[in-house]
Design an enzyme around this catalytic site. Structure first.
Site, PDB file in Angstrom:
ATOM      1  N   ALA A  65       0.867  -1.169   0.000  1.00  0.00           N
ATOM      2  CA  ALA A  65       0.000   0.000   0.000  1.00  0.00           C
ATOM      3  C   ALA A  65       0.908   1.224   0.000  1.00  0.00           C
ATOM      4  O   ALA A  65       2.083   1.143   0.381  1.00  0.00           O
ATOM      5  CB  ALA A  65      -0.883  -0.024   1.234  1.00  0.00           C
ATOM      6  N   GLY A 108       0.653  -4.916   0.910  1.00  0.00           N
ATOM      7  CA  GLY A 108      -0.612  -4.944   0.168  1.00  0.00           C
ATOM      8  C   GLY A 108      -0.447  -5.496  -1.238  1.00  0.00           C
ATOM      9  O   GLY A 108      -1.396  -6.058  -1.805  1.00  0.00           O
ATOM     10  N   GLU A 111      -0.650  -9.110  -0.742  1.00  0.00           N
ATOM     11  CA  GLU A 111      -2.040  -9.437  -0.396  1.00  0.00           C
ATOM     12  C   GLU A 111      -2.937  -9.402  -1.644  1.00  0.00           C
ATOM     13  O   GLU A 111      -3.849 -10.206  -1.788  1.00  0.00           O
ATOM     14  CB  GLU A 111      -2.559  -8.458   0.658  1.00  0.00           C
ATOM     15  CG  GLU A 111      -1.827  -8.617   1.981  1.00  0.00           C
ATOM     16  CD  GLU A 111      -2.307  -7.636   3.022  1.00  0.00           C
ATOM     17  OE1 GLU A 111      -2.048  -6.427   2.847  1.00  0.00           O
ATOM     18  OE2 GLU A 111      -2.944  -8.068   3.996  1.00  0.00           O
ATOM     19  N   GLU A 131       4.910  -5.424   6.971  1.00  0.00           N
ATOM     20  CA  GLU A 131       4.154  -4.400   7.704  1.00  0.00           C
ATOM     21  C   GLU A 131       4.655  -4.150   9.125  1.00  0.00           C
ATOM     22  O   GLU A 131       4.655  -3.025   9.606  1.00  0.00           O
ATOM     23  CB  GLU A 131       2.661  -4.770   7.745  1.00  0.00           C
ATOM     24  CG  GLU A 131       1.910  -4.498   6.445  1.00  0.00           C
ATOM     25  CD  GLU A 131       1.951  -5.653   5.451  1.00  0.00           C
ATOM     26  OE1 GLU A 131       2.827  -6.533   5.573  1.00  0.00           O
ATOM     27  OE2 GLU A 131       1.096  -5.659   4.542  1.00  0.00           O
TER      28      GLU A 131
HETATM   29  N1  CO8 Z   1       4.573   3.274  -0.627  1.00  0.00           N
HETATM   30  C1  CO8 Z   1       4.961   4.452  -1.149  1.00  0.00           C
HETATM   31  N2  CO8 Z   1       6.088   4.623  -1.870  1.00  0.00           N
HETATM   32  C2  CO8 Z   1       6.872   3.545  -2.074  1.00  0.00           C
HETATM   33  C3  CO8 Z   1       6.539   2.274  -1.549  1.00  0.00           C
HETATM   34  C4  CO8 Z   1       5.319   2.155  -0.795  1.00  0.00           C
HETATM   35  N3  CO8 Z   1       4.899   0.998  -0.286  1.00  0.00           N
HETATM   36  N4  CO8 Z   1       7.516   1.412  -1.881  1.00  0.00           N
HETATM   37  C5  CO8 Z   1       8.416   2.095  -2.618  1.00  0.00           C
HETATM   38  N5  CO8 Z   1       8.032   3.391  -2.721  1.00  0.00           N
HETATM   39  C6  CO8 Z   1       8.723   4.475  -3.415  1.00  0.00           C
HETATM   40  C7  CO8 Z   1       9.951   4.937  -2.639  1.00  0.00           C
HETATM   41  O1  CO8 Z   1       9.587   5.826  -1.602  1.00  0.00           O
HETATM   42  C8  CO8 Z   1      10.761   5.581  -3.732  1.00  0.00           C
HETATM   43  O2  CO8 Z   1      10.231   6.845  -3.999  1.00  0.00           O
HETATM   44  P1  CO8 Z   1      11.221   8.137  -4.083  1.00  0.00           P
HETATM   45  O3  CO8 Z   1      12.085   7.853  -5.297  1.00  0.00           O
HETATM   46  O4  CO8 Z   1      10.282   9.278  -4.283  1.00  0.00           O
HETATM   47  O5  CO8 Z   1      12.008   8.157  -2.828  1.00  0.00           O
HETATM   48  C9  CO8 Z   1      10.471   4.704  -4.947  1.00  0.00           C
HETATM   49  O6  CO8 Z   1       9.253   4.005  -4.647  1.00  0.00           O
HETATM   50  C10 CO8 Z   1      11.536   3.662  -5.208  1.00  0.00           C
HETATM   51  O7  CO8 Z   1      11.731   2.900  -4.024  1.00  0.00           O
HETATM   52  P2  CO8 Z   1      13.169   2.645  -3.359  1.00  0.00           P
HETATM   53  O8  CO8 Z   1      14.086   3.780  -3.645  1.00  0.00           O
HETATM   54  O9  CO8 Z   1      12.937   2.310  -1.924  1.00  0.00           O
HETATM   55  O10 CO8 Z   1      13.630   1.361  -4.212  1.00  0.00           O
HETATM   56  P3  CO8 Z   1      14.632   0.220  -3.748  1.00  0.00           P
HETATM   57  O11 CO8 Z   1      14.889  -0.583  -4.972  1.00  0.00           O
HETATM   58  O12 CO8 Z   1      15.775   0.750  -2.979  1.00  0.00           O
HETATM   59  O13 CO8 Z   1      13.766  -0.669  -2.696  1.00  0.00           O
HETATM   60  C11 CO8 Z   1      11.777  -1.844  -1.920  1.00  0.00           C
HETATM   61  C12 CO8 Z   1      12.615  -1.371  -3.139  1.00  0.00           C
HETATM   62  C13 CO8 Z   1      12.579  -2.904  -1.158  1.00  0.00           C
HETATM   63  C14 CO8 Z   1      10.506  -2.426  -2.473  1.00  0.00           C
HETATM   64  C15 CO8 Z   1      11.513  -0.635  -0.989  1.00  0.00           C
HETATM   65  O14 CO8 Z   1      10.969   0.421  -1.759  1.00  0.00           O
HETATM   66  C16 CO8 Z   1      10.540  -0.932   0.132  1.00  0.00           C
HETATM   67  O15 CO8 Z   1      10.910  -1.536   1.117  1.00  0.00           O
HETATM   68  N6  CO8 Z   1       9.264  -0.462  -0.001  1.00  0.00           N
HETATM   69  C17 CO8 Z   1       8.269  -0.526   1.053  1.00  0.00           C
HETATM   70  C18 CO8 Z   1       7.796  -1.943   1.302  1.00  0.00           C
HETATM   71  C19 CO8 Z   1       6.770  -1.986   2.396  1.00  0.00           C
HETATM   72  O16 CO8 Z   1       7.041  -1.721   3.557  1.00  0.00           O
HETATM   73  N7  CO8 Z   1       5.528  -2.371   2.051  1.00  0.00           N
HETATM   74  C20 CO8 Z   1       4.458  -2.493   2.961  1.00  0.00           C
HETATM   75  C21 CO8 Z   1       3.609  -1.267   2.976  1.00  0.00           C
HETATM   76  S1  CO8 Z   1       2.337  -1.299   4.205  1.00  0.00           S
HETATM   77  C22 CO8 Z   1       1.097  -2.213   3.500  1.00  0.00           C
HETATM   78  O17 CO8 Z   1       1.172  -2.645   2.397  1.00  0.00           O
HETATM   79  C23 CO8 Z   1      -0.119  -2.434   4.378  1.00  0.00           C
HETATM   80  C24 CO8 Z   1      -1.265  -3.023   3.610  1.00  0.00           C
HETATM   81  C25 CO8 Z   1      -2.560  -2.754   4.295  1.00  0.00           C
HETATM   82  C26 CO8 Z   1      -3.797  -2.857   3.402  1.00  0.00           C
HETATM   83  C27 CO8 Z   1      -3.567  -2.672   1.919  1.00  0.00           C
HETATM   84  C28 CO8 Z   1      -4.816  -2.481   1.135  1.00  0.00           C
HETATM   85  C29 CO8 Z   1      -4.515  -2.503  -0.354  1.00  0.00           C
END
Ligand code: CO8
Length: 257
Positions: A65, A108, A111, A131
């Site tokens: 998400a 998400g 999921e 999460e």
């Molecule tokens: N939300 C918002 N932005 C994101 C997300 C995210 N989940 N993941 C990546 N981005 C953005 C980054 O902020 C970055 O943006 P910017 O260039 O503006 O800084 C861009 O995408 C590229 O990401 P990275 O620079 O971090 O890329 P890397 O290759 O270094 O890393 C990863 C890739 C490992 C995927 C890393 O981005 C990461 O860990 N992302 C977050 C993963 C995470 O914690 N996901 C869980 C989110 S919570 C959730 O899903 C709860 C669900 C609840 C219900 C859902 C209903 C649909």
């Protein structure tokens, strides 16, 4: 239909919905999820479509998400948000949905994949529910659907310790249908979906409904659902055609009725 967060196309009897926020790793924000569900619903109503493939890009199916959208929400705001409500519209889709996953499927995003009916993973696919690393738990079915597939102990590890699963681990645990090379992974998924789309459409719909019942009810109730879905198929022209074609040693021509 014009969309801003997804791309759609139809190839033969397979429609493809591509999540298209590459700069945000396809993070699922409310606007994107609404568009995906709208596209699913349009394709679900279209008789020319037999199956739907949903995909991201090579690097990410979806990294969860949208954390930036959720970060400042209060308890009531997340409870009233359209995020999970629109996500749940996926449950009403009657046609098979096949997820074509390459790269990250996290939170998400994972999921979402778990809510689909079949999963084709590229060799680079990585699945996880991180999460707890940002102070929450999966909120769109992760703790439930994953546990059904992996069992309690591994599901606990995935959810509590951010254990990531590779494509091959996912295959080993029965979490994906096939692992295919990264190059051409979407084409592989479309070819797979095309096979399913070539079967009798009403039977496919009844099959999906029956299998899903196995997750909702007792065995006795599930068997009743199966029978309630089995008998009416004998009122379809496709049942007559399918069995006649078998006897006449020819390919059946489905009309979807
Ligand atoms: N939300 C918002 N932005 C994101 C997300 C995210 N989940 N993941 C990546 N981005 C953005 C980054 O902020 C970055 O943006 P910017 O260039 O503006 O800084 C861009 O995408 C590229 O990401 P990275 O620079 O971090 O890329 P890397 O290759 O270094 O890393 C990863 C890739 C490992 C995927 C890393 O981005 C990461 O860990 N992302 C977050 C993963 C995470 O914690 N996901 C869980 C989110 S919570 C959730 O899903 C709860 C669900 C609840 C219900 C859902 C209903 C649909």
């Amino acid at each position: 239909m014009t969309y801003t967060n997804i791309l759609t196309e139809t190839r033969g009897r397979v429609s493809v919905v591509q999540l298209n926020r590459p700069d945000a790793m396809n993070a699922l924000n409310t606007a994107l999820l609404k568009e995906v569900m709208q596209a699913f619903e349009v394709f679900d109503r279209d008789e020319a479509v037999g199956a739907i493939v949903v995909t991201g890009n090579e690097k990410a199916f979806a990294a969860g998400a949208d954390i930036k959208e959720m970060a400042d929400l209060s308890f009531l705001e997340i409870q009233n948000s359209e995020l999970i409500a629109s996500f749940e519209r996926i449950l009403n889709i009657k046609k098979p949905i096949i997820a074509a996953v390459s790269g990250w499927a996290l939170g998400g995003g994972f999921e979402f994949v778990l809510a689909c009916d079949m999963i084709i993973a590229s060799e680079s696919a990585k699945f996880g529910l991180p999460e707890v690393t940002i102070g929450v738990i999966p909120g769109a079915g992760g703790t439930q659907r994953l546990t059904h597939v992996l069992g309690k102990y591994l599901a606990m590890e995935v959810v509590m310790n951010n254990r990531k699963l590779s494509a091959n681990e996912a295959l080993q645990f029965g979490l994906v249908n096939r692992v295919v090379p990264v190059e051409g992974y979407l084409e592989s998924a479309v070819a797979f979906a095309e096979e399913i789309a070539s079967r009798a459409p009403v039977a496919i719909r009844m099959a999906k409904d029956s299998i899903n019942a196995a997750f909702e009810t007792t065995l006795a109730e599930g068997l009743k659902v199966e029978r309630r879905n089995f008998y009416p198929l004998f009122a379809t022209q496709d049942q007559k055609e399918g069995m006649k074609a078998f006897v006449e040693k020819r390919k059946a021509e489905w009309i979807g009725k």
